[in-house]
Design a protein around this motif. Structure first.
Motif, PDB file in Angstrom:
ATOM      1  N   LEU A  25      69.122 -90.132   5.329  1.00 54.35           N
ATOM      2  CA  LEU A  25      70.230 -89.353   4.496  1.00 54.35           C
ATOM      3  C   LEU A  25      69.676 -88.135   3.691  1.00 54.35           C
ATOM      4  CD1 LEU A  25      72.411 -92.316   3.599  1.00 54.35           C
ATOM      5  CD2 LEU A  25      72.606 -90.915   5.519  1.00 54.35           C
ATOM      6  N   ILE A  26      68.240 -88.299   3.363  1.00 57.06           N
ATOM      7  CA  ILE A  26      67.829 -87.152   2.413  1.00 57.06           C
ATOM      8  C   ILE A  26      67.404 -86.156   3.481  1.00 57.06           C
ATOM      9  CG2 ILE A  26      66.252 -86.814   0.839  1.00 57.06           C
ATOM     10  CD1 ILE A  26      68.607 -88.042  -0.420  1.00 57.06           C
ATOM     11  N   PRO A  27      67.784 -84.684   3.190  1.00 53.87           N
ATOM     12  CA  PRO A  27      66.709 -83.809   3.737  1.00 53.87           C
ATOM     13  C   PRO A  27      65.407 -83.875   4.005  1.00 53.87           C
ATOM     14  CG  PRO A  27      68.555 -83.029   2.379  1.00 53.87           C
ATOM     15  CD  PRO A  27      68.344 -84.198   1.988  1.00 53.87           C
ATOM     16  N   ASP A  28      64.694 -83.778   4.935  1.00 56.42           N
ATOM     17  CA  ASP A  28      63.328 -83.817   5.025  1.00 56.42           C
ATOM     18  C   ASP A  28      62.522 -82.427   4.971  1.00 56.42           C
ATOM     19  OD1 ASP A  28      60.626 -84.052   5.770  1.00 56.42           O
ATOM     20  OD2 ASP A  28      60.954 -84.368   7.899  1.00 56.42           O
ATOM     21  N   ILE A  29      62.319 -82.191   3.706  1.00 60.07           N
ATOM     22  CA  ILE A  29      61.641 -80.969   3.127  1.00 60.07           C
ATOM     23  C   ILE A  29      60.258 -80.690   3.481  1.00 60.07           C
ATOM     24  CG2 ILE A  29      63.506 -80.717   1.316  1.00 60.07           C
ATOM     25  CD1 ILE A  29      61.051 -81.236  -0.680  1.00 60.07           C
ATOM     26  N   SER A  34      56.060 -83.905   9.450  1.00 63.22           N
ATOM     27  CA  SER A  34      56.790 -85.011  10.098  1.00 63.22           C
ATOM     28  C   SER A  34      56.876 -84.636  11.549  1.00 63.22           C
ATOM     29  CB  SER A  34      58.194 -85.349   9.531  1.00 63.22           C
ATOM     30  OG  SER A  34      59.216 -84.185   9.520  1.00 63.22           O
ATOM     31  N   SER A  35      57.263 -83.401  11.810  1.00 60.43           N
ATOM     32  CA  SER A  35      57.592 -82.940  13.280  1.00 60.43           C
ATOM     33  C   SER A  35      56.209 -82.816  14.007  1.00 60.43           C
ATOM     34  CB  SER A  35      58.037 -81.459  13.355  1.00 60.43           C
ATOM     35  OG  SER A  35      57.076 -80.570  12.607  1.00 60.43           O
ATOM     36  N   ARG A  36      55.191 -82.719  13.429  1.00 64.09           N
ATOM     37  CA  ARG A  36      53.730 -82.807  14.002  1.00 64.09           C
ATOM     38  C   ARG A  36      53.437 -84.258  14.465  1.00 64.09           C
ATOM     39  NH1 ARG A  36      50.152 -78.377  12.686  1.00 64.09           N
ATOM     40  NH2 ARG A  36      48.670 -79.422  14.027  1.00 64.09           N
ATOM     41  N   ILE A  37      53.774 -84.996  13.636  1.00 62.28           N
ATOM     42  CA  ILE A  37      53.556 -86.414  13.748  1.00 62.28           C
ATOM     43  C   ILE A  37      54.537 -87.099  14.830  1.00 62.28           C
ATOM     44  CG2 ILE A  37      53.608 -88.951  12.518  1.00 62.28           C
ATOM     45  CD1 ILE A  37      51.421 -87.036  11.354  1.00 62.28           C
ATOM     46  N   ILE A  42      55.332 -89.245  20.350  1.00 59.79           N
ATOM     47  CA  ILE A  42      55.721 -89.370  21.499  1.00 59.79           C
ATOM     48  C   ILE A  42      54.709 -89.258  22.746  1.00 59.79           C
ATOM     49  CG2 ILE A  42      57.002 -87.541  23.119  1.00 59.79           C
ATOM     50  CD1 ILE A  42      58.792 -86.774  20.617  1.00 59.79           C
ATOM     51  N   HIS A  43      53.657 -88.676  22.502  1.00 56.39           N
ATOM     52  CA  HIS A  43      52.545 -88.627  23.548  1.00 56.39           C
ATOM     53  C   HIS A  43      51.833 -90.015  23.517  1.00 56.39           C
ATOM     54  CE1 HIS A  43      52.553 -84.471  24.451  1.00 56.39           C
ATOM     55  NE2 HIS A  43      52.312 -83.880  23.274  1.00 56.39           N
ATOM     56  N   PHE A  44      51.728 -90.690  22.262  1.00 59.49           N
ATOM     57  CA  PHE A  44      51.118 -91.927  22.011  1.00 59.49           C
ATOM     58  C   PHE A  44      51.973 -93.007  22.827  1.00 59.49           C
ATOM     59  CE2 PHE A  44      49.821 -95.346  18.922  1.00 59.49           C
ATOM     60  CZ  PHE A  44      49.207 -95.912  19.597  1.00 59.49           C
ATOM     61  N   ALA A  45      53.424 -92.992  22.963  1.00 61.87           N
ATOM     62  CA  ALA A  45      54.084 -93.730  23.701  1.00 61.87           C
ATOM     63  C   ALA A  45      54.058 -93.661  24.806  1.00 61.87           C
ATOM     64  CB  ALA A  45      55.719 -93.561  23.098  1.00 61.87           C
ATOM     65  N   ASP A  46      53.604 -92.393  25.347  1.00 65.15           N
ATOM     66  CA  ASP A  46      53.596 -92.125  26.796  1.00 65.15           C
ATOM     67  C   ASP A  46      52.136 -92.600  27.228  1.00 65.15           C
ATOM     68  OD1 ASP A  46      56.229 -90.951  27.231  1.00 65.15           O
ATOM     69  OD2 ASP A  46      55.365 -88.914  26.837  1.00 65.15           O
ATOM     70  N   GLY A  47      51.377 -93.356  26.518  1.00 63.62           N
ATOM     71  CA  GLY A  47      50.170 -93.860  27.041  1.00 63.62           C
ATOM     72  C   GLY A  47      48.738 -92.991  26.514  1.00 63.62           C
ATOM     73  N   ALA A  66      56.225 -88.680   2.359  1.00 65.72           N
ATOM     74  CA  ALA A  66      55.915 -88.079   3.697  1.00 65.72           C
ATOM     75  C   ALA A  66      55.471 -89.384   4.650  1.00 65.72           C
ATOM     76  CB  ALA A  66      54.636 -86.919   3.733  1.00 65.72           C
ATOM     77  N   LEU A  67      54.545 -90.200   4.228  1.00 68.07           N
ATOM     78  CA  LEU A  67      54.196 -91.472   4.823  1.00 68.07           C
ATOM     79  C   LEU A  67      55.134 -92.305   5.002  1.00 68.07           C
ATOM     80  CD1 LEU A  67      50.698 -92.315   3.303  1.00 68.07           C
ATOM     81  CD2 LEU A  67      51.029 -91.421   5.413  1.00 68.07           C
ATOM     82  N   THR A  68      56.374 -92.514   4.124  1.00 67.08           N
ATOM     83  CA  THR A  68      57.630 -93.295   4.284  1.00 67.08           C
ATOM     84  C   THR A  68      58.416 -92.641   5.553  1.00 67.08           C
ATOM     85  OG1 THR A  68      57.676 -93.943   1.885  1.00 67.08           O
ATOM     86  CG2 THR A  68      59.575 -94.225   3.215  1.00 67.08           C
ATOM     87  N   THR A  69      58.406 -91.409   5.321  1.00 69.62           N
ATOM     88  CA  THR A  69      59.225 -90.869   6.682  1.00 69.62           C
ATOM     89  C   THR A  69      58.608 -91.075   7.875  1.00 69.62           C
ATOM     90  OG1 THR A  69      59.906 -88.942   5.111  1.00 69.62           O
ATOM     91  CG2 THR A  69      59.923 -88.556   7.323  1.00 69.62           C
ATOM     92  N   ILE A  70      57.253 -91.007   7.908  1.00 67.46           N
ATOM     93  CA  ILE A  70      56.370 -91.254   9.131  1.00 67.46           C
ATOM     94  C   ILE A  70      56.574 -92.660   9.512  1.00 67.46           C
ATOM     95  CG2 ILE A  70      53.924 -91.440  10.129  1.00 67.46           C
ATOM     96  CD1 ILE A  70      53.492 -88.971   8.275  1.00 67.46           C
TER      97      ILE A  70
END
Length: 405
Positions: A25-29, A34-37, A42-47, A66-70
């Motif tokens: 609910l809080i904006p990700d500043i 977080s987008s890089r992670i 996504i690549h990790f989930a693909d194997g 940031a770690l909480t968001t991740i």
């Protein structure tokens, strides 16, 4: 969003521990981080077993948030997550001790209970026998795998002891032998398990089990990495080596593990580029002396990788992002306590001056609380928080035993 949700979010911000709901609910500043992670996940989930990330930031600029968001991103994408903050008692220099701290703390999607025993108990031994767990030379030492096999035959207290061993609460080999003989009628195999050489096997087995239980993999989040700087020189060397393995910076990781570590920039200031200390030079020299050319090269590459373009940096937030953040906090405060909350976010930011993000949030909450209770409020006053320096321990090496079992 209802009133109850808003209360939970406001109270989590007040405590400084944002919840999964709050990060949604809080904006990700810190979207650039977080987008890089998320791309990595996504690549990790693909194997693909991805190299981990080191996040740098100044004190109070949002590394923990940031770690909480991740953490929440990983849970939302069906990963199991362990998260820990380093300390003098919990550091990477003793990998087995580190494992014993993170293994029981695994969080899974859609469960409020920590740990994966409930999922392991749903597996059958046949499922394990047919999986990658029994691939030849999968683990540095096969003892944990034998413990797992005995776990599925044991009952009662012995079963719980064996599970504790799998979580890093290691049992004497004599006790493992007693349980094994009672189950199989034969002596426990002699694996010659040495902590310093074979602790990796526990990580690998647990990561494989996590995947076998239906999750995409194991995400390990490490906060306050700068506290490695308080260890003695030999222990720092071991910690850097272990962190290098966990981050998969040599692309040797064969287990479904992805690690993100966050460190304050003072680690660089005090120990990597300090006037009296320079780990970037002295640690590779120590590695050369103790373990030879390959270890020295590994450490040199570790320090280079830690500050190259692969590392992520948390920079001071832009004013427009802070305004959006505080405006959202104001809206949530109004929803939570059912009143017409009003805050001039831009003015508050200017009045507080250059501050860590957490200070703006706390200042906004203090202003809103006072206005809600008394009908008027003044700009909160702040004090500069002082960071303690990284003082090297006199204890050069904190007893990591190489003994069997």
């Amino acid at each position: 969003m209802n009133n109850r949700e808003a209360v939970f979010v406001i109270e989590s911000l007040r405590s400084g521990i944002p919840t999964r709901r709050a990060t949604r609910l809080i904006p990700d500043i810190r979207e650039s981080v977080s987008s890089r992670i998320l791309e990595d996940l996504i690549h990790f989930a693909d194997g693909t077993i991805m190299p981990g990330r080191l996040i740098w930031g100044q004190y109070g600029q949002g590394k923990t948030h940031a770690l909480t968001t991740i953490e929440h991103l990983a849970l939302d994408h069906n990963f199991a997550v362990s998260r820990i903050s380093l300390s003098r008692e919990v550091s990477c220099h003793n990998l087995m001790n580190f494992f014993s701290q993170i293994a029981p703390r695994i969080k899974t999607p859609n469960s409020t209970l920590e740990g994966i025993q409930q999922y392991i108990n749903q597996l059958q031994l046949a499922d394990i026998n047919q999986s990658t767990l029994f691939n030849s030379d999968r683990y540095a030492n096969a003892q944990p795998l034998q413990v797992l096999e005995d776990y599925y035959f044991a009952e009662g207290e012995d079963k719980e002891k064996l599970f504790g061993d799998l979580m890093g609460v290691r049992m004497p080999v004599s006790e493992l032998g007693r349980i094994h003989r009672s189950l199989k009628g034969m002596a426990f195999p002699r694996f010659k398990f040495k902590v310093a050489e074979h602790a990796f096997a526990y990580f690998g087995l647990l990561a494989d089990l996590i995947q076998l239980c239906g999750f995409e993999g194991w995400v390990i989040l490490i906060d306050e990495v700068e506290l490695i700087g308080r260890l003695g020189k030999i222990s720092r060397y071991k910690a850097y080596m272990n962190l290098n393995w966990l981050l998969n910076w040599q692309a040797t990781m064969t287990y479904p593990i992805y690690t993100v570590a966050a460190a304050a920039t003072r680690l660089q200031d005090d120990l990597w580029y300090g006037k009296k200390n320079d780990d970037r030079t002295t640690i590779p020299e120590l590695a050369q002396e103790r373990d030879g050319d390959e270890a020295a090269w590994t450490m040199t590459r570790f320090f280079n990788r830690a500050i190259d373009e692969h590392a992520l940096k948390i920079l001071p937030a832009q004013e427009k992002d802070l305004i959006l953040l505080l405006d959202t906090v104001t809206q949530l405060h109004g929803e939570a306590y059912q009143w017409a909350a009003c805050l001039d976010s831009a003015s508050l930011i200017r009045d507080l001056g250059a501050q860590p993000v957490r200070t703006y949030i706390r200042g906004a909450l203090e202003f809103l609380d006072t206005a809600y209770l008394y009908g008027q409020a003044q700009t909160p006053q702040t004090e500069q928080l002082q960071e303690t320096g990284l003082t090297e321990s006199d204890d050069e090496e904190a007893g990591e035993s190489d003994d069997d079992n």
